[in-house]
Design an enzyme around this catalytic site. Structure first.
Site, PDB file in Angstrom:
ATOM      1  N   THR A 159     -66.854 -58.112  -9.841  1.00 35.68           N
ATOM      2  CA  THR A 159     -65.851 -57.168  -9.339  1.00 35.68           C
ATOM      3  C   THR A 159     -64.458 -57.723  -9.562  1.00 35.68           C
ATOM      4  OG1 THR A 159     -67.406 -56.404  -7.656  1.00 35.68           O
ATOM      5  CG2 THR A 159     -65.080 -55.886  -7.312  1.00 35.68           C
ATOM      6  N   ALA A 160     -64.312 -59.032  -9.373  1.00 34.69           N
ATOM      7  CA  ALA A 160     -62.998 -59.657  -9.570  1.00 34.69           C
ATOM      8  C   ALA A 160     -62.483 -59.404 -10.981  1.00 34.69           C
ATOM      9  CB  ALA A 160     -63.103 -61.163  -9.304  1.00 34.69           C
ATOM     10  N   HIS A 174     -63.549 -65.810  -2.944  1.00 35.62           N
ATOM     11  CA  HIS A 174     -64.087 -66.536  -1.796  1.00 35.62           C
ATOM     12  C   HIS A 174     -63.032 -67.398  -1.090  1.00 35.62           C
ATOM     13  CE1 HIS A 174     -67.813 -64.836  -2.914  1.00 35.62           C
ATOM     14  NE2 HIS A 174     -68.171 -65.710  -3.830  1.00 35.62           N
ATOM     15  N   LYS A 192     -78.165 -61.219  -4.689  1.00 33.63           N
ATOM     16  CA  LYS A 192     -76.765 -60.873  -4.400  1.00 33.63           C
ATOM     17  C   LYS A 192     -76.025 -60.887  -5.738  1.00 33.63           C
ATOM     18  CE  LYS A 192     -72.761 -60.805  -1.960  1.00 33.63           C
ATOM     19  NZ  LYS A 192     -72.417 -61.929  -1.061  1.00 33.63           N
TER      20      LYS A 192
END
Length: 277
Positions: free
Chosen positions: A108-109, A152, A53
């Site tokens: 991505t953040a 998250h 992941k």
């Protein structure tokens, strides 16, 4: 078969059935629980488990060796990264020249943060400090860092650290593009049977939805002391229709993010068609 994913509730929820050998025909998994910054770098270096992941933002560095699995990942709406500060910092301009903590330079953040700051922070921010995401909020609270980019379950827990929300980058992205935000991707080495892996991941997702109570102990065991309520909110937000099937909108979101990033010189040039199996 080896796999690496985070200990966050969405990942443990999604992979519980496969990890616990509840998927017919699926091979036994040897699991490594790893922060996204580790898997992003492992994949870019061609190291680590066969299935991982990673951040969608890291795909340009890995698609020569790994295929994007069109399920099991995290995309969605209302689930983007947040820019947090102490309450005395008002407006994006206050970030000019400041120290900012991020969870990974290939996340991505962070990619969204760079696109956002280019539009909103005159002269740009100062030093970028990479930290495991669970260390970021305490660092901002304690004055070690001026601002933090969090992901998250932090969107549910940041008020307990007495921090203020400066920007929701998911909302910014959705308003700008009309597309969901692509966060975490499942990749598998191209030497593997990608079609079979896709089938097993999808079966694990569907099992999780059909039997949500079965995975609860496993999820909480790895949830870094989150309450049942926060873990459930996390799962409800990040495990959705795109987890079962990336689909047309999912692919469009990934292509929009990485296409913009290439245009701005933030990621290496690559063929966007390599996203498809």
């Amino acid at each position: 078969m080896e796999i690496a994913f985070s200990p966050c509730p969405n990942d443990t929820f999604v992979f519980h059935a496969w990890v616990h050998e509840l998927i017919s025909g699926a091979p036994k998994l040897d699991v490594t629980y790893a922060d996204i910054d580790k898997t992003n770098n492992w994949a870019a270096e061609g190291k680590g488990p066969e299935i991982q992941k990673i951040s969608y933002a890291a795909l340009p560095w890995v698609l020569d060796k790994y295929a994007l699995i069109p399920c099991g990942g995290a995309l969605g709406r209302g689930c983007g990264p947040l820019v947090l500060t102490k309450s005395n910092m008002k407006g994006p301009a206050a970030l000019s020249g400041r120290r900012v903590a991020v969870p990974s330079e290939r996340s991505t953040a962070y990619l969204l943060f760079r696109l956002w700051t280019a539009q909103n922070v005159p002269g740009g921010v100062g030093e970028i400090v990479v930290m495991p995401f669970h260390e970021i909020m305490p660092a901002v609270r304690d004055g070690m860092i001026d601002a933090g980019l969090v992901i998250h379950e932090a969107r549910f827990t940041y008020p307990s650290y007495e921090l203020s929300l400066m920007a929701d980058l998911g909302n910014w992205w959705e308003e700008d593009t009309g597309l969901p935000i692509p966060l975490g991707a499942i990749i598998a080495h191209r030497s593997l049977d990608i079609e079979a892996i896709t089938k097993w991941v999808k079966a694990s997702v569907n099992y999780a939805w059909a039997h949500p109570e079965v995975s609860q102990t496993y999820v909480l065991e790895h949830a870094q002391e989150l309450s049942i309520e926060v873990a459930k909110s996390h799962i409800d937000l990040y495990v959705n229709e795109f987890t079962e099937k990336l689909g047309e909108d999912g692919y469009a979101a990934v292509k929009a993010l990485l296409g913009r990033a290439m245009k701005e010189g933030l990621v290496p040039e690559f063929d966007l068609d390599a996203l498809y199996l």
